[in-house]
Design a protein around this motif. Structure first.
Motif, PDB file in Angstrom:
ATOM      1  N   ARG A   1       3.386 -27.706 -15.964  1.00  0.00           N
ATOM      2  CA  ARG A   1       4.235 -26.732 -16.653  1.00  0.00           C
ATOM      3  C   ARG A   1       5.723 -27.057 -16.509  1.00  0.00           C
ATOM      4  N   GLY A   2       6.042 -28.270 -16.075  1.00  0.00           N
ATOM      5  CA  GLY A   2       7.426 -28.725 -16.082  1.00  0.00           C
ATOM      6  C   GLY A   2       8.183 -28.687 -14.777  1.00  0.00           C
ATOM      7  N   ALA A   3       7.590 -28.176 -13.717  1.00  0.00           N
ATOM      8  CA  ALA A   3       8.285 -28.182 -12.423  1.00  0.00           C
ATOM      9  C   ALA A   3       8.390 -29.617 -11.919  1.00  0.00           C
ATOM     10  N   ARG A   4       9.499 -29.932 -11.267  1.00  0.00           N
ATOM     11  CA  ARG A   4       9.727 -31.286 -10.765  1.00  0.00           C
ATOM     12  C   ARG A   4       9.850 -31.355  -9.252  1.00  0.00           C
TER      13      ARG A   4
ATOM     14  N   SER B   1     -17.956 -20.488  -3.997  1.00  0.00           N
ATOM     15  CA  SER B   1     -19.351 -20.410  -3.554  1.00  0.00           C
ATOM     16  C   SER B   1     -19.934 -19.003  -3.676  1.00  0.00           C
ATOM     17  N   ASP B   2     -19.080 -17.987  -3.499  1.00  0.00           N
ATOM     18  CA  ASP B   2     -19.589 -16.613  -3.574  1.00  0.00           C
ATOM     19  C   ASP B   2     -18.696 -15.678  -4.397  1.00  0.00           C
ATOM     20  N   GLY B   3     -17.589 -16.200  -4.930  1.00  0.00           N
ATOM     21  CA  GLY B   3     -16.704 -15.395  -5.766  1.00  0.00           C
ATOM     22  C   GLY B   3     -15.785 -14.458  -5.009  1.00  0.00           C
ATOM     23  N   LEU B   4     -15.779 -14.529  -3.683  1.00  0.00           N
ATOM     24  CA  LEU B   4     -14.972 -13.625  -2.879  1.00  0.00           C
ATOM     25  C   LEU B   4     -13.493 -14.022  -2.925  1.00  0.00           C
ATOM     26  N   ALA B   5     -12.612 -13.046  -3.188  1.00  0.00           N
ATOM     27  CA  ALA B   5     -11.163 -13.274  -3.148  1.00  0.00           C
ATOM     28  C   ALA B   5     -10.751 -13.280  -1.684  1.00  0.00           C
ATOM     29  N   VAL B   6     -10.287 -14.429  -1.197  1.00  0.00           N
ATOM     30  CA  VAL B   6     -10.034 -14.622   0.230  1.00  0.00           C
ATOM     31  C   VAL B   6      -8.567 -14.838   0.573  1.00  0.00           C
ATOM     32  N   GLY B   7      -7.693 -14.714  -0.411  1.00  0.00           N
ATOM     33  CA  GLY B   7      -6.270 -14.896  -0.126  1.00  0.00           C
ATOM     34  C   GLY B   7      -5.455 -14.911  -1.388  1.00  0.00           C
ATOM     35  N   GLY B   8      -4.212 -15.355  -1.218  1.00  0.00           N
ATOM     36  CA  GLY B   8      -3.292 -15.399  -2.339  1.00  0.00           C
ATOM     37  C   GLY B   8      -2.463 -16.660  -2.347  1.00  0.00           C
ATOM     38  N   PHE B   9      -2.035 -17.035  -3.533  1.00  0.00           N
ATOM     39  CA  PHE B   9      -1.105 -18.141  -3.766  1.00  0.00           C
ATOM     40  C   PHE B   9      -0.102 -17.601  -4.767  1.00  0.00           C
ATOM     41  N   GLY B  10       1.166 -17.877  -4.554  1.00  0.00           N
ATOM     42  CA  GLY B  10       2.139 -17.359  -5.505  1.00  0.00           C
ATOM     43  C   GLY B  10       3.396 -18.181  -5.598  1.00  0.00           C
ATOM     44  N   PHE B  11       3.933 -18.208  -6.802  1.00  0.00           N
ATOM     45  CA  PHE B  11       5.242 -18.804  -7.048  1.00  0.00           C
ATOM     46  C   PHE B  11       6.282 -17.698  -6.939  1.00  0.00           C
ATOM     47  N   PHE B  12       7.460 -18.034  -6.473  1.00  0.00           N
ATOM     48  CA  PHE B  12       8.546 -17.061  -6.360  1.00  0.00           C
ATOM     49  C   PHE B  12       9.370 -17.042  -7.635  1.00  0.00           C
ATOM     50  N   GLY B  13       8.737 -17.335  -8.755  1.00  0.00           N
ATOM     51  CA  GLY B  13       9.392 -17.353 -10.048  1.00  0.00           C
ATOM     52  C   GLY B  13       9.233 -18.704 -10.699  1.00  0.00           C
ATOM     53  N   PRO B  14       9.687 -18.819 -11.944  1.00  0.00           N
ATOM     54  CA  PRO B  14       9.595 -20.100 -12.654  1.00  0.00           C
ATOM     55  C   PRO B  14      10.577 -21.113 -12.068  1.00  0.00           C
TER      56      PRO B  14
END
Length: 161
Positions: free
Chosen positions: A117-120, A67-80
């Protein structure tokens, strides 16, 4: 790479961007919420900043409110994914935007991307007291598999997405 949902976008964080986030070197267009990043994101961001190349799929992402383009947090994988197709992830939003469904959408986008991307199998954990985070994981089809005195652990088969 950016993953788009209705209300959030997950924007891949490059090593160079990770370095700038850690240094709080905000530039025009970055639009980081003043409370971002969280203290518990700094070590993973430092690790990403030290890489010369990163996995463009299973990396860390800014959670950006559309809605406003503000970066409000993070999401991350701990590797492939490992050799069994299992991937672990984590996420967090600044307190000011919690409770609006943005975390649920961010997790959904991340899980869909991992599946493509292949994760199960997806794994995540949260603090025992963090009921809101537990609900986000459950809304995204993860089920509790274990708990201890401080954390609750979740799992989901991704082929069902």
């Amino acid at each position: 790479m950016t993953l788009f949902g209705d209300r959030v976008a997950l924007e891949a964080i490059s090593p160079a961007l990770a370095h700038r986030i850690v240094a709080r070197d905000e530039r025009p267009g970055d639009d980081w919420h003043p409370e971002y990043p969280f203290v518990d994101e700094l070590d993973p961001l430092r690790s990403l900043a030290a890489e010369t190349a990163s996995d463009q799929d299973f990396t860390m992402y800014l959670v950006r409110r559309r809605s406003d383009g503000l970066a409000v947090g993070g999401f991350g994988f701990f590797g492939p994914p490992d050799d069994t197709g299992t991937v672990e992830f984590g996420y967090g939003l600044v307190p000011a935007v919690r409770g609006a469904g943005l975390a649920s959408e961010a997790v959904h986008l991340g899980l869909r991307h991992a599946t493509e991307r292949g994760a199960r199998i997806a794994l995540a954990d949260t603090d025992l007291e963090n009921i809101a985070s537990q609900r986000v994981l459950e809304k995204n089809g993860l089920t509790e598999i274990q708990r201890n005195q401080t954390h609750v652990f979740y799992r989901r088969e991704l082929s069902a997405l």
